[in-house]
Design an enzyme around this catalytic site. Sequence first.
Site, mmCIF file in Angstrom:
data_model
loop_
_atom_site.group_PDB
_atom_site.id
_atom_site.type_symbol
_atom_site.label_atom_id
_atom_site.label_comp_id
_atom_site.label_asym_id
_atom_site.label_seq_id
_atom_site.Cartn_x
_atom_site.Cartn_y
_atom_site.Cartn_z
ATOM 1 N N CYS A 86 0.820 -1.222 0.000
ATOM 2 C CA CYS A 86 0.000 0.000 0.000
ATOM 3 C C CYS A 86 0.850 1.267 0.000
ATOM 4 O O CYS A 86 0.322 2.379 -0.075
ATOM 5 C CB CYS A 86 -0.944 -0.013 1.191
ATOM 6 S SG CYS A 86 -2.012 -1.466 1.179
ATOM 7 N N HIS A 357 -8.992 3.936 -1.451
ATOM 8 C CA HIS A 357 -7.652 3.366 -1.235
ATOM 9 C C HIS A 357 -7.287 2.385 -2.360
ATOM 10 O O HIS A 357 -7.219 1.179 -2.137
ATOM 11 C CB HIS A 357 -7.639 2.689 0.138
ATOM 12 C CG HIS A 357 -6.319 2.170 0.600
ATOM 13 N ND1 HIS A 357 -5.106 2.612 0.104
ATOM 14 C CD2 HIS A 357 -6.013 1.218 1.533
ATOM 15 C CE1 HIS A 357 -4.120 1.958 0.701
ATOM 16 N NE2 HIS A 357 -4.635 1.102 1.569
#
Length: 412
Positions: A86, A357
Amino acid sequence: MNDIYVIGVGMTPFGRHLDLDMKALTRQAVEAALADAAMQKEQLEAAFFGNTSQGHMEGQHMIRGQIALRAMGIGRIPVVNIENACASGSSAFALACSHLKSGAGDVALAVGTEKMFSTDKARMFSVFDSAWDISRAQEIRDSLMKLGREVSVPEGSTSPKPYSVFMDVYAAFARSHMRTFGTTQRQLAAVAAKNHNHSVHNPLSQYRVAYTIDEILAAPPITYPLTLPMCSPISDGAAAAILCTGKALKRLNLDASRAIRVLASVVQSGSDRDESDYRSHCTALAATKAYELAGVGAADISVAEVHDATAMGEIIQSENLGFCEFGMGGVIAERGETSIGGRIPINPSGGLESKGHPVGATGLAQIHELVTQLRGEAGTRQVESARLALAENGGGLEGIEEAVACITILGR
Ligand SMILES: CC(=O)CC(=O)SCCNC(=O)CCNC(=O)[C@H](O)C(C)(C)COP(=O)(O)OP(=O)(O)OC[C@H]1O[C@@H](n2cnc3c(N)ncnc32)[C@H](O)[C@@H]1OP(=O)(O)O
């Protein structure tokens, strides 16, 4: 770092883009960044491309950046692919900085693109299963679950539907924080409500719905103490930044009044540590390094984008970044100190919980927001007199902390 600037930023709206492929999303973000910088694609001298899951979701295991960029006519330059979970977008940004600092070139593109949404939910959530050392999966799971011990989980507070394994991880972090510091579920809800309320003013956010704290608490449970709007959604999207040296700023006659200086860009891995040794958290160590490089302290930061993969992530990281004492992350949110207009506004964009996200793009979307804030171009979500900004982006998991911690400090 004093001679590196962000001269252009661009991003797609985050959300579910079943109709757009990787090439189309990349093109939208890069074209927006080029237009923002008033530059031509032929002026890009190198590109760093962040992506994590396309091998899994689309079968495109290798050379993803070259393929996406070539489709929009960008070629014959060094293109490097970055997978750092991420934190891939911020890692691409850091490598673009290092490239310019080394003197290898004067203009570099950092871009992150991710397509995650699928109607096959089990497959979609399984993408996260390899964001830790799968040969140690049981050991890591056991140590995480121990963190949440002694906090009773109310009946019916876990969703019967599938969800990402990372939500269980953050729930364990949250229960540990509740046990150690007395953090409450209401404080978690205050973080989420604040971020959703900020996102109402961000046209590029996946969700733009205002919530009260009570509405967040009453939302469907995911895994105790997290409810649905406290969790980042599954998102598609792309974000890009164009960086240049001071030399290029002059040579290419770029608009210096819109250039934002990079004061620090740090990437650090985690390591095994004792649960109670908060000061050795990889984000806390990376932040110390970044503050030293930038010659500033936490109290100097005007605005921050913080990795709220869940509301608990923001609480942990605001403590690691020194915005409050350890244990006080929930308290400062509940007091309104992290809202726009507060002492240290966090996630004016809406954060991951609301803006979305798409993991490889997330770090560059944080840069997009902070550059917009520092230029004073954020409209109704503008943080007044923003002069110094910090982005914190985490990736993967090893033991009881992130595998990757990235900190970027920008200044006007
Ligand atoms: C170190 C690190 O920290 C690394 C990381 O970044 S780890 C984090 C990586 N990302 C993840 O793990 C993803 C986590 N998210 C999830 O597991 C799931 O999206 C979830 C559990 C939050 C929800 O899954 P779900 O229950 O299947 O919900 P879903 O079907 O998508 O949505 C249900 C509804 O809620 C809405 N919704 C979903 N997420 C939302 C959010 N964050 N805010 C507001 N609304 C939301 C949807 O739009 C949908 O609304 P409609 O019914 O009106 O269409």
